[in-house]
Design a protein around this motif. Structure first.
Motif, short mmCIF file in Angstrom:
data_model
loop_
_atom_site.label_atom_id
_atom_site.label_comp_id
_atom_site.label_asym_id
_atom_site.label_seq_id
_atom_site.Cartn_x
_atom_site.Cartn_y
_atom_site.Cartn_z
N ILE A 141 9.44 -12.11 -2.25
CA ILE A 141 8.88 -12.28 -3.59
C ILE A 141 7.41 -11.89 -3.60
N ALA A 142 6.69 -12.31 -2.57
CA ALA A 142 5.27 -11.96 -2.48
C ALA A 142 5.07 -10.46 -2.36
N ILE A 143 5.91 -9.79 -1.57
CA ILE A 143 5.80 -8.34 -1.40
C ILE A 143 6.05 -7.63 -2.73
N ILE A 144 7.06 -8.10 -3.47
CA ILE A 144 7.36 -7.48 -4.78
C ILE A 144 6.18 -7.65 -5.73
N ALA A 145 5.62 -8.85 -5.80
CA ALA A 145 4.51 -9.12 -6.71
C ALA A 145 3.28 -8.29 -6.35
N ILE A 146 2.94 -8.27 -5.06
CA ILE A 146 1.76 -7.51 -4.62
C ILE A 146 1.99 -6.02 -4.77
N SER A 147 3.23 -5.55 -4.57
CA SER A 147 3.54 -4.12 -4.70
C SER A 147 3.35 -3.65 -6.14
N ILE A 148 3.80 -4.45 -7.10
CA ILE A 148 3.60 -4.09 -8.51
C ILE A 148 2.11 -3.97 -8.81
N TYR A 149 1.36 -4.92 -8.33
CA TYR A 149 -0.09 -4.89 -8.53
C TYR A 149 -0.70 -3.66 -7.84
N ALA A 150 -0.22 -3.34 -6.63
CA ALA A 150 -0.75 -2.20 -5.88
C ALA A 150 -0.44 -0.88 -6.57
N VAL A 151 0.76 -0.75 -7.13
CA VAL A 151 1.13 0.49 -7.84
C VAL A 151 0.16 0.75 -8.99
N ILE A 152 -0.15 -0.28 -9.74
CA ILE A 152 -1.04 -0.11 -10.88
C ILE A 152 -2.45 0.27 -10.43
N ILE A 155 -9.06 8.85 -0.12
CA ILE A 155 -9.00 8.01 1.08
C ILE A 155 -10.02 6.86 1.07
N PRO A 156 -11.31 7.09 0.76
CA PRO A 156 -12.25 5.96 0.76
C PRO A 156 -11.84 4.85 -0.20
N VAL A 157 -11.37 5.23 -1.39
CA VAL A 157 -10.97 4.23 -2.37
C VAL A 157 -9.67 3.55 -1.95
N LEU A 158 -8.76 4.31 -1.32
CA LEU A 158 -7.53 3.71 -0.82
C LEU A 158 -7.85 2.67 0.27
N GLY A 159 -8.87 2.96 1.07
CA GLY A 159 -9.30 1.98 2.06
C GLY A 159 -9.78 0.70 1.40
N ASN A 160 -10.54 0.85 0.32
CA ASN A 160 -10.98 -0.33 -0.43
C ASN A 160 -9.80 -1.05 -1.07
N ASN A 161 -8.83 -0.28 -1.55
CA ASN A 161 -7.62 -0.89 -2.12
C ASN A 161 -6.89 -1.73 -1.08
N LEU A 162 -6.76 -1.18 0.13
CA LEU A 162 -6.07 -1.92 1.19
C LEU A 162 -6.83 -3.18 1.56
N ILE A 163 -8.15 -3.09 1.66
CA ILE A 163 -8.95 -4.29 1.95
C ILE A 163 -8.76 -5.33 0.86
N GLY A 164 -8.71 -4.87 -0.39
CA GLY A 164 -8.46 -5.79 -1.50
C GLY A 164 -7.10 -6.45 -1.41
N LEU A 165 -6.09 -5.68 -0.98
CA LEU A 165 -4.75 -6.24 -0.82
C LEU A 165 -4.70 -7.25 0.33
N LEU A 209 0.84 -1.20 0.00
CA LEU A 209 0.00 0.00 0.00
C LEU A 209 0.87 1.25 0.00
N PHE A 210 1.89 1.29 0.85
CA PHE A 210 2.77 2.46 0.92
C PHE A 210 3.51 2.64 -0.41
N ILE A 211 4.07 1.57 -0.94
CA ILE A 211 4.76 1.65 -2.23
C ILE A 211 3.79 2.08 -3.32
N THR A 215 -9.86 -2.15 9.43
CA THR A 215 -9.31 -1.27 8.39
C THR A 215 -10.35 -0.27 7.92
N GLU A 216 -11.56 -0.75 7.70
CA GLU A 216 -12.64 0.13 7.24
C GLU A 216 -12.94 1.22 8.26
N ARG A 217 -12.94 0.87 9.54
CA ARG A 217 -13.20 1.84 10.60
C ARG A 217 -12.07 2.87 10.69
N LEU A 218 -10.84 2.44 10.59
CA LEU A 218 -9.70 3.35 10.67
C LEU A 218 -9.70 4.34 9.51
#
Length: 244
Positions: free
Chosen positions: A103-114, A159-169, A30-32, A216-219
């Motif tokens: 390896i998992a962090i790299i793969a998920i980070s590429i997906y998260a960036v997009i 922020i609301p969409v980023l929250g959904n992105n994090l839940i998806g991750l 998410l941060f990346i 996560t949704e509450r935060l």
């Protein structure tokens, strides 16, 4: 086989120990994704030469590939060079003891960036062109306009969409068990492999994922309410200071 709630508790206790792994697989991407996704969104917004056309090609391709395939592709792309080196230098233990969490962090980070780049691009489009023109009229550069006026308005919208992105991750990170990374899902299944209580293990993992996503949704709701207080005030004050 009769459902036994006792095994749900056993799997739950085992899986809880791997919550930090699941959070690392979600929060780091998410941060990346926010950092590089915002940069890509800005480049596409202002049609930066070379970067914007390249992003226009790569982003639809990556978005069309499931996360599990990203994981498998990165797993083989990263392990193959190490495998060749291991064969050449007789490093038999390199592959066996490599921590595949990275390896998992790299793969998920590429997906998260997009994914997050699309979120930030939509948020950038919510700011009217008149605000850019107002910034330029008082002598602000494009970077100053972004930093002082535009981005303070963009992030509260995103922020609301980023929250959904994090839940998806968080939910998507469960596929890392396929490359033998022990997270919440794999941790719950370790007990099921002994007693064959897979239904109970899946329910235990589901309860943990549900709890993490609910928190996560509450935060993010609290963060959104906090940012809304300064959404317009901060941008207007910065612009007023530049005019004075």
């Amino acid at each position: 086989m009769v459902f036994d709630f006792h095994y749900v508790i056993t799997s739950f206790i085992t899986a809880v120990h791997y919550i930090p792994v699941t959070l690392a697989l979600s929060l780091i991407p998410l941060f990346i994704g926010i950092v590089f996704g915002t940069l890509i969104a800005v480049c596409r917004k202002f049609r930066i030469r070379f970067i914007a056309p390249l992003a226009d090609i790569i982003i639809p391709v990556v978005k069309g590939i499931p996360l599990v395939l990203h994981l498998f592709i990165m797993n083989f792309l990263i392990l193959k060079p190490f495998d060749l080196l291991a064969q050449y230098y007789a490093w038999a233990d390199v592959i066996r003891f490599m921590d595949k969490v990275y390896i998992a962090i790299i793969a998920i980070s590429i997906y998260a960036v997009i994914i997050i780049s699309e979120t930030m691009r939509s948020a950038l489009m919510s700011v009217s062109e008149g605000q850019y023109e107002a910034c330029y009229s008082v002598g602000l550069t494009r970077w100053q306009a972004l930093r002082r006026v535009v981005l303070p308005q963009v992030f509260p919208v995103a922020i609301p969409v980023l929250g959904n992105n994090l839940i998806g991750l968080i939910k998507g990170s469960s596929v890392v068990y396929l490359i033998t990374v022990v997270d919440v899902m794999n941790g719950a299944l370790t007990t099921a492999q002994i007693n064959y209580r897979f239904l109970e293990a899946y329910i235990a993992a589901a309860l943990i994922y549900w709890g993490i996503c609910l928190l996560t949704e509450r935060l993010f709701a609290v963060w959104e309410n906090h940012m809304k207080k300064y959404q317009l005030g901060s941008a207007k004050n910065n612009l007023r200071q530049e005019v004075l």
